[in-house]
Design an enzyme around this catalytic site. Structure first.
Site, PDB file in Angstrom:
ATOM      1  N   GLY A 123      18.630  11.903  19.073  1.00 52.35           N
ATOM      2  CA  GLY A 123      17.509  12.827  19.114  1.00 52.35           C
ATOM      3  C   GLY A 123      16.945  13.067  17.730  1.00 52.35           C
ATOM      4  N   TYR A 155      19.503   2.692  16.650  1.00 57.11           N
ATOM      5  CA  TYR A 155      19.583   3.971  17.357  1.00 57.11           C
ATOM      6  C   TYR A 155      20.552   3.888  18.531  1.00 57.11           C
ATOM      7  CZ  TYR A 155      18.487   8.029  20.181  1.00 57.11           C
ATOM      8  OH  TYR A 155      18.616   9.179  20.918  1.00 57.11           O
TER       9      TYR A 155
END
Length: 523
Positions: free
Chosen positions: A72, A65
């Site tokens: 998001g 990530y």
């Protein structure tokens, strides 16, 4: 607190940003005094080391990530290497979505220093050249244009920080140190700076923090420390001008309820009232007054509770200054981990607490002012302190102004942190609203300054109307400082400039310095 080296500059010219926390004083120096910043060698080493780990993960086929994914609610998409520069640029462009009035220069500079502070910890994975470019923009006095609305306080202050990052990549607009607005690319070029092309992870690292709300908290703490001392001075002046007693401020009485802030406030009031002939004039048995009104008698309890709340907020701020807020972060053992440290709740709560106590300190100040103007309660002074009542209105409408401000402060005391609006397709389903809490606290601090200015202006007039009785040396020093820019009692005059003159004297510390020249430093 961290035991790592302080970032406090060893020189008078720049604030050195290293791997330890900046101080509240550092933030004020950069935000308000335009101090330059320098990143320490120790921090540059730490930044380079964590960047190596990000570059390793960027080559890993397993998605990470913030490094090789979207953001998001879009974090499930793996982004190929050739598209990652576009990803970072798109992140900044899309998140720079603020609107409304332009945010004050000092706030933007504060949040920039605090973002630089986190980058310098070596926990965010940015490149050395990106950190140095950020510091150079700050030192050059280039302040990105940031707007009032856009932050929910989670994930941090995304929109405000994105407007700053947008300028770093040569887009958007900035203001120069002279206040001239111009395109960021032109301003960077004029200062010999080159726009940054962001690499993996850097976009998130530039925008995922609580720096906007924290910067405003720090500036408010700096201001409130002095304003609460001014509140003690104003209360003492009102006690003197209204023929109140100083006996209720006695140290042994305060010790019966040992709140530290209350003790400090009462001590200040005793010192300011010491050797007052006005107070001494009604100490004898001929005085039939049993007790003063609460707004006089309980001044240390209110101002003291405000002080204790400020100290709690300072503790929270210092913890946050010692934090590395980003998501994901590079841990000391080389892991890159998602986390929730960007949530602004700790800061949002104390911002709201401070708005509450600011409103209450202003409220008790307004009540003291009102007593001066009522002939039934002001113990022998003219109605509204007018020179010729009926022809003159004296300070009648000055109290109206106070009342209007206090009413506004009570509305601003309604907490922002109890609100939450889900966003990002319910990924960010609970937010802090800390930025909103910070924005209203700035208005609250301004309002308190104006309310105290009116109390001091009114109390000075009343004290002089007690002549030939002499005031205390402490209050006399304040009256003399006020009279440097505002005339004494007399027929009605244009009152608004006189209020502004006292506001300016408070903000410049001129009134407090006048007292402290006579009495020494107040608590």
């Amino acid at each position: 607190m961290s035991t790592e080296p302080s970032r406090r500059s060893a020189t008078a010219d720049a604030v050195v940003v290293g791997i330890g926390p900046v101080s509240i004083e550092d933030v004020v120096r950069v935000a308000r005094d335009d101090a330059a910043v320098v990143v320490s060698e120790e921090a540059l080493v730490a930044i380079a080391e964590s960047r190596k780990r990000i570059e390793e993960l960027a080559q890993d086929p397993t998605p990470v990530y913030g490094v090789s994914t979207g953001f998001g609610a879009l974090a499930t998409r793996h982004i190929p290497p050739e598209m990652r520069a576009d990803l970072q640029r798109s992140l900044i462009r899309s998140h720079a979505a603020g609107t409304g009035a332009e945010v004050e220069r000092e706030v933007v500079r504060a949040l920039m220093l605090l973002r630089l502070s986190t980058l310098a910890t070596g926990r965010t994975g940015v490149r050395v050249e990106t950190v140095e470019a950020y510091a150079a923009m700050l030192s050059a006095g280039l302040t990105p244009v940031v707007y009032e609305y856009g932050s929910l306080g989670c994930s941090g202050d995304l929109a405000p920080l994105s407007h700053v990052a947008l300028a770093l990549i040569g887009e958007g607009t900035v203001r120069t140190s002279a206040g001239i607005e111009m395109p960021a690319a032109e301003a960077l070029s004029a200062h010999g700076l080159t726009p940054v092309v962001l690499a993996e992870k850097e976009g998130l690292a530039l925008i995922n923090g609580t720096d906007g709300m924290l910067g405003q908290l720090v500036l408010a703490l700096h201001d409130l420390r002095r304003l609460l001392q001014i509140a003690d001075v104003a209360a003492a002046m009102s006690v003197e001008g209204q023929l109140g007693t100083d006996r209720v401020f006695a140290e042994d009485l305060q010790q019966l309820r040992p709140h530290p802030g209350q003790a400090l406030a009462a001590a200040n009031m005793r010192r300011v009232l010491a050797d007052s002939a006005i107070v001494a004039s009604h100490r004898g048995p001929e005085c039939t007054r049993v007790q003063d009104a609460y707004s006089l008698r309980c001044a240390p309890q209110v101002a003291g509770a405000a002080r204790d709340t400020v100290e709690h907020a300072r503790t929270v701020a210092e913890r946050e200054l010692d934090s590395a807020v980003d998501n994901p972060v590079v841990t000391r053992d080389g892991r890159v981990e998602s986390n929730g440290n960007f949530h602004g709740a700790p800061i949002a709560y104390v911002l709201d607490f401070l708005a509450i106590v600011t409103a209450d300190v202003a409220s008790i100040s307004e009540r003291r002012t009102d007593r001066f103007l009522d002939v039934a309660r002001n113990r022998g002074l003219n109605p509204f302190l007018a020179e010729d009542p009926g022809v003159d209105s004296g300070h009648m409408i000055a109290q109206y102004t106070q009342a209007a401000i206090v009413s506004e402060l009570k509305r601003l005391a309604n907490p922002a942190s109890t609100d939450s609006i889900p966003s990002s397709a319910m990924q960010e389903d609970h937010v802090s609203m800390g930025w909103s809490a910070a924005r209203k606290l700035r208005r609250s601090v301004d309002g308190l300054t104006r309310v105290l200015a009116i109390e001091i202006l009114t109390a000075a007039r009343a004290i002089e109307m007690r002549a030939p009785l002499a005031s205390a040396p402490g209050t006399a020093a304040v009256v003399a400082a006020v009279r440097e820019t505002v005339e004494g009692p007399g027929p009605d005059r244009f009152l608004a400039p006189e209020i502004e003159a006292v506001v300016a004297a408070i903000r410049s510390d001129r009134l407090l310095e006048a007292v402290e020249r006579v009495l020494g430093p107040l608590s």
